[in-house]
Each structure stands twice: as C-alpha cells, then as structure tokens.
Write an enzyme that holds these catalytic residues in place. Structure first.
Site, PDB file in Angstrom:
ATOM      1  N   CYS A  21      56.959 -18.566   4.756  1.00  0.00           N
ATOM      2  CA  CYS A  21      56.494 -17.282   5.312  1.00  0.00           C
ATOM      3  C   CYS A  21      57.090 -16.965   6.674  1.00  0.00           C
ATOM      4  O   CYS A  21      56.897 -15.867   7.189  1.00  0.00           O
ATOM      5  CB  CYS A  21      54.973 -17.254   5.395  1.00  0.00           C
ATOM      6  SG  CYS A  21      54.238 -17.088   3.775  1.00  0.00           S
TER       7      CYS A  21
HETATM    8  N1  COA Z   1      36.569 -14.701  -7.213  1.00  0.00           N
HETATM    9  C1  COA Z   1      35.294 -15.034  -6.942  1.00  0.00           C
HETATM   10  N2  COA Z   1      34.960 -16.144  -6.249  1.00  0.00           N
HETATM   11  C2  COA Z   1      35.954 -16.946  -5.840  1.00  0.00           C
HETATM   12  C3  COA Z   1      37.306 -16.671  -6.097  1.00  0.00           C
HETATM   13  C4  COA Z   1      37.602 -15.489  -6.831  1.00  0.00           C
HETATM   14  N3  COA Z   1      38.850 -15.141  -7.096  1.00  0.00           N
HETATM   15  N4  COA Z   1      38.065 -17.641  -5.552  1.00  0.00           N
HETATM   16  C5  COA Z   1      37.235 -18.522  -4.987  1.00  0.00           C
HETATM   17  N5  COA Z   1      35.949 -18.100  -5.152  1.00  0.00           N
HETATM   18  C6  COA Z   1      34.728 -18.783  -4.684  1.00  0.00           C
HETATM   19  C7  COA Z   1      34.912 -20.280  -4.603  1.00  0.00           C
HETATM   20  O1  COA Z   1      34.644 -20.876  -5.844  1.00  0.00           O
HETATM   21  C8  COA Z   1      33.887 -20.660  -3.551  1.00  0.00           C
HETATM   22  O2  COA Z   1      32.609 -20.703  -4.163  1.00  0.00           O
HETATM   23  P1  COA Z   1      31.509 -21.792  -3.695  1.00  0.00           P
HETATM   24  O3  COA Z   1      31.228 -21.448  -2.263  1.00  0.00           O
HETATM   25  O4  COA Z   1      30.390 -21.517  -4.634  1.00  0.00           O
HETATM   26  O5  COA Z   1      32.170 -23.114  -3.863  1.00  0.00           O
HETATM   27  C9  COA Z   1      33.900 -19.465  -2.597  1.00  0.00           C
HETATM   28  O6  COA Z   1      34.438 -18.368  -3.341  1.00  0.00           O
HETATM   29  C10 COA Z   1      34.710 -19.688  -1.344  1.00  0.00           C
HETATM   30  O7  COA Z   1      35.997 -20.220  -1.719  1.00  0.00           O
HETATM   31  P2  COA Z   1      37.092 -20.589  -0.646  1.00  0.00           P
HETATM   32  O8  COA Z   1      38.332 -21.058  -1.361  1.00  0.00           O
HETATM   33  O9  COA Z   1      36.509 -21.475   0.397  1.00  0.00           O
HETATM   34  O10 COA Z   1      37.389 -19.117  -0.056  1.00  0.00           O
HETATM   35  P3  COA Z   1      37.880 -18.692   1.362  1.00  0.00           P
HETATM   36  O11 COA Z   1      36.809 -17.944   2.039  1.00  0.00           O
HETATM   37  O12 COA Z   1      38.567 -19.797   2.118  1.00  0.00           O
HETATM   38  O13 COA Z   1      39.018 -17.610   0.975  1.00  0.00           O
HETATM   39  C11 COA Z   1      41.425 -17.467   0.900  1.00  0.00           C
HETATM   40  C12 COA Z   1      40.160 -18.003   0.236  1.00  0.00           C
HETATM   41  C13 COA Z   1      42.623 -17.990   0.144  1.00  0.00           C
HETATM   42  C14 COA Z   1      41.385 -15.943   0.832  1.00  0.00           C
HETATM   43  C15 COA Z   1      41.481 -17.894   2.385  1.00  0.00           C
HETATM   44  O14 COA Z   1      41.170 -19.255   2.508  1.00  0.00           O
HETATM   45  C16 COA Z   1      42.817 -17.649   3.045  1.00  0.00           C
HETATM   46  O15 COA Z   1      43.388 -16.555   2.992  1.00  0.00           O
HETATM   47  N6  COA Z   1      43.323 -18.661   3.759  1.00  0.00           N
HETATM   48  C17 COA Z   1      44.581 -18.549   4.500  1.00  0.00           C
HETATM   49  C18 COA Z   1      45.675 -18.626   3.544  1.00  0.00           C
HETATM   50  C19 COA Z   1      47.025 -18.454   4.146  1.00  0.00           C
HETATM   51  O16 COA Z   1      47.236 -17.894   5.172  1.00  0.00           O
HETATM   52  N7  COA Z   1      47.965 -18.960   3.429  1.00  0.00           N
HETATM   53  C20 COA Z   1      49.319 -18.795   3.743  1.00  0.00           C
HETATM   54  C21 COA Z   1      49.953 -18.457   2.464  1.00  0.00           C
HETATM   55  S1  COA Z   1      51.621 -18.189   2.664  1.00  0.00           S
END
Ligand code: COA
Length: 373
Positions: free
Chosen positions: A156
C-alpha cells in the site's frame, strides 16, 4: 540540487461499480449455497458453517460504501467469487498497462506535456501482472516515453515510495520528467469469500508526474519539500502467492495465496506509527502539524484516519483537513492517498502546505510534504 515538482496527476476509473448492498447479497448467496452443499459435514461438526455478512457492519467498521472493479460479474457470481479477466496474447497491451496509459495521459494533459517527454517510468503497485518484462517497460512503450522504467512493490506504500524514487531521479538529474503509475487490480488478490475482508478493496490506477521545477510554469503544481520512508517487518498483512508456489507443490486456490490480515492488530499498530512518522517528518522540515492545510492519507479505514488526524491536529477525517475517498473507492492499495490528492488539491493557494501519507503491509509508511507553487 534540482527542485522537484509534482506537475500533474491522473486517475483511471474502472468500468464497473459494486455497492455494499450488491456485494453482501452475492456473499450471502454464496454462504447459503456453501452451507447447503456441506449440510452433512456441518451437522457432523467436521466443517464450520459460514456466517452471513452485513452492510451495516461494513459501513460501521470501515466507512466503505462502494468500490470499482475491472469485472463485476465474476466477483458477484456465487459460484465463482473472483473477477473474470481474459488472458491476452503477448502482442497485445496488457490490462495493467492500458489502465496505466489512461491515467498517465490524464496526468500529462493536466501538466501540459506530451507523454513522449517522460524519461523515467516507475510502475509502483501492490501487485504486478507478471514478473517480467517489467510492467514499466511496457507502459513506457505504450506511452512512447523515453529513458528507462522499472517496477516497484511496497504494497500500500508503493506509490509514495515510487514518488521518492521519481523525486530523487529529478533532483539528481537522472530524469527530468518522471512518471509514477500505480495500476491496482486489487480485486484479483482479494478473497471475496472471506467475510472478514471481502468488502475491503477496489480497483483503480493513479499517475503522478514529477518534473524539474525549471520545466514547469511558475504557478503550476506542488513543490516537493521532502519525502520520508519507513518500513518495519510484520506478518499481519500477508499474501503467499508467488513464483515459488509450483516448487512448493501448493495450490493457488489455498487461502494463503490471496490477501490475509489481522485487521484489528493492523489498526492498533499502524495508527500510532503513521501519526509519529508524519510528525517527525514535519519537524525535520521545521513545520508544525497545524501549519499544514491538508493531509491526503492512505484510504483503508475511516476510523484509522480519524485517529491519525486527531493525534496530529485534532481535526475530523472527512473534513477538508483530511478528505476521505474510501467511501466511494474502498481501499485501492497504494493509489488511495493519491486519489485523495488528485480529487482534493485544486483549491490550494500559493504557499499552502499539504502531506501525502500512505501506510500498509510491510509495514510500510511513506510521506511526501508539498507546497503549492
Ligand atoms: N459482516 C458482519 N459481521 C462481521 C463481518 C462482516 N462482513 N466481518 C466480521 N464481522 C464480525 C466479526 O465476526 C466480529 O464478531 P464478534 O465480535 O462476535 O467476534 C466483529 O464483527 C468484529 O470483527 P473484527 O474483525 O474485530 O472487526 P474490526 O472492527 O476490526 O473491523 C476491519 C475489521 C478489517 C474493517 C478493520 O480491522 C480494519 O480496517 N483494520 C485496518 C486494516 C488495514 O488498514 N489494512 C491494510 C490493508 S492494505
């Protein structure tokens, strides 16, 4: 030392768009299908049932509402769940080169130059279509550009790292007009069947022209005051796809051969790194964070940008201090901060300062401090 100027930028918009509603509908159809096909194994406990996705979660957790892709039908087909992009014969321009050509020509129009004036091409992208010949050599030929070209991959942060290469080439006199193109076909590395990340990415291509200041009209473009890069090894964003897969007797369909991440850890670890990086870079240049009019930040997650910009200047992401484009474009890998710059820099007055900053896998962080001419 020759002063380097960003004289123009260009943006390629892919042909298809997918809303969260469409994406979730197809993902949930895939889940239903999978659970029905594996009903016996799920009942026996040997296979885990899949859980549906939700539009509300995606918007709340990421801020993403939409993405553009090169092929929509393949991605949304519950029996496929990845794009369908036809292979082309060797004597035709490749898909990535065509995207880059379109973005580069737009940047040339903005800069008021001909593509034939370009004398260095950096194809800086999270994924290359092939190992060789370098994409940059093909893009150079497609544009009728001179000089040399090579490919760069820093996930990225590819675009900002590419800008540093271009700036250094111009400063040292090895190029007078350097092009950084970032064709990002992220739809091809995304696992669209994984609920945790299926909503994250979108496709695009950006182009940035870096020229010697003496070749650019006095009030045009942005002077580059400085660039700063940093990397710190982490496995929290990883993809094991590569040319060794055949030797490993591994299958390209295995989960580790597409994008994987520990999203929560990335969020927690990268936010303080990015804020500290920008602060240190500005300090070196004798600039207070509050003296910067705009921050064009990497576009992966709205909450991440909220925290980075709060730490720096106490502003809101989505405000005019830190524009957000990920709602429309999703995470476009290295192109995100460049799209933000391209779409939100026309209103700058002479002397105003801005910072482009990317952050992502590696971990990698790249910042570029600019002053409107
Ligand atoms: N739909 C519904 N629920 C979902 C889901 C979806 N698509 N994906 C995950 N969940 C649920 C999970 O199961 C979890 O449930 P639980 O609390 O019952 O266990 C909950 O939502 C939270 O999941 P989590 O993975 O901890 O979500 P988050 O708040 O961390 O958000 C991202 C996920 C990916 C959006 C976030 O972590 C993010 O953007 N991180 C930075 C990523 C980044 O910058 N990456 C660089 C890439 S180049």
């Amino acid at each position: 030392m020759i002063e380097a100027v960003i004289s123009g930028t260009g943006l390629y918009r892919p042909p298809h768009r997918i809303s969260n509603e469409e994406l979730v509908q197809s993902f949930n159809a895939y889940v239903e299908r999978f659970n029905a096909e594996h009903a016996e194994a799920i009942a026996a406990g040997s296979v885990a049932a899949l859980t549906p996705s939700s539009v509300e979660f995606i918007e709340k957790a990421s801020g993403i509402k939409n993405r553009y892709v090169m092929d929509k039908d393949g991605v949304l087909d519950p029996a496929r769940m990845y794009p369908r992009i036809a292979a082309r014969p060797d004597d035709q321009w490749s898909v990535m080169a065509e995207m880059a050509g379109e973005a580069a020509r737009a940047a040339c129009r903005e800069a008021g130059i001909e593509p034939s004036q370009i004398d260095a091409v950096y194809c800086a992208s999270a994924n290359m279509q092939r190992p060789y010949p370098a994409m940059a050599c093909e893009i150079q030929a497609l544009l009728g550009a001179k000089g040399f070209g090579y490919d760069m991959n820093v996930a990225c942060s590819s675009a900002t790292f590419g800008i540093e290469q271009a700036v250094n080439a111009v400063r040292c006199g090895t190029a007078r007009c350097a092009l950084v193109v970032s064709p990002e076909i992220t739809s091809a590395h995304l696992e669209w069947r994984d609920r945790d990340c299926h909503f994250i990415f979108g496709d695009t291509c950006t182009a940035v022209l870096v020229q010697a200041a003496t070749d650019v009209p006095a009030c045009q473009g942005f002077a580059v005051l400085g660039t700063q890069l940093a990397t710190q090894y982490s496995n929290n964003i990883r993809n094991n796809f590569g040319f060794m897969n055949r030797c490993e007797d591994s299958n390209w369909q295995e989960r580790d051969k597409t994008f994987r991440q520990e999203g929560r850890k990335v969020f927690k670890e990268v936010v303080p790194m990015a804020a500290a990086h920008i602060e240190a870079h500005l300090q070196q240049l004798g600039i207070e964070p509050s003296g910067v009019r705009r921050y064009w930040l990497h576009q992966a997650n709205l909450g991440m940008n909220q925290l980075v910009i709060k730490k720096l200047v106490g502003a809101e992401a989505g405000s005019e201090v830190a524009p957000i484009i990920l709602d429309e474009w999703a995470n476009t890998a290295s192109a995100g901060s460049i799209i933000a710059f391209h779409e939100h820099s026309a209103d700058f007055a002479r002397g105003e300062l801005g910072v482009i900053c990317s952050f992502g896998a590696g971990y990698s962080i790249g910042s570029v401090v600019l002053r409107k001419r």
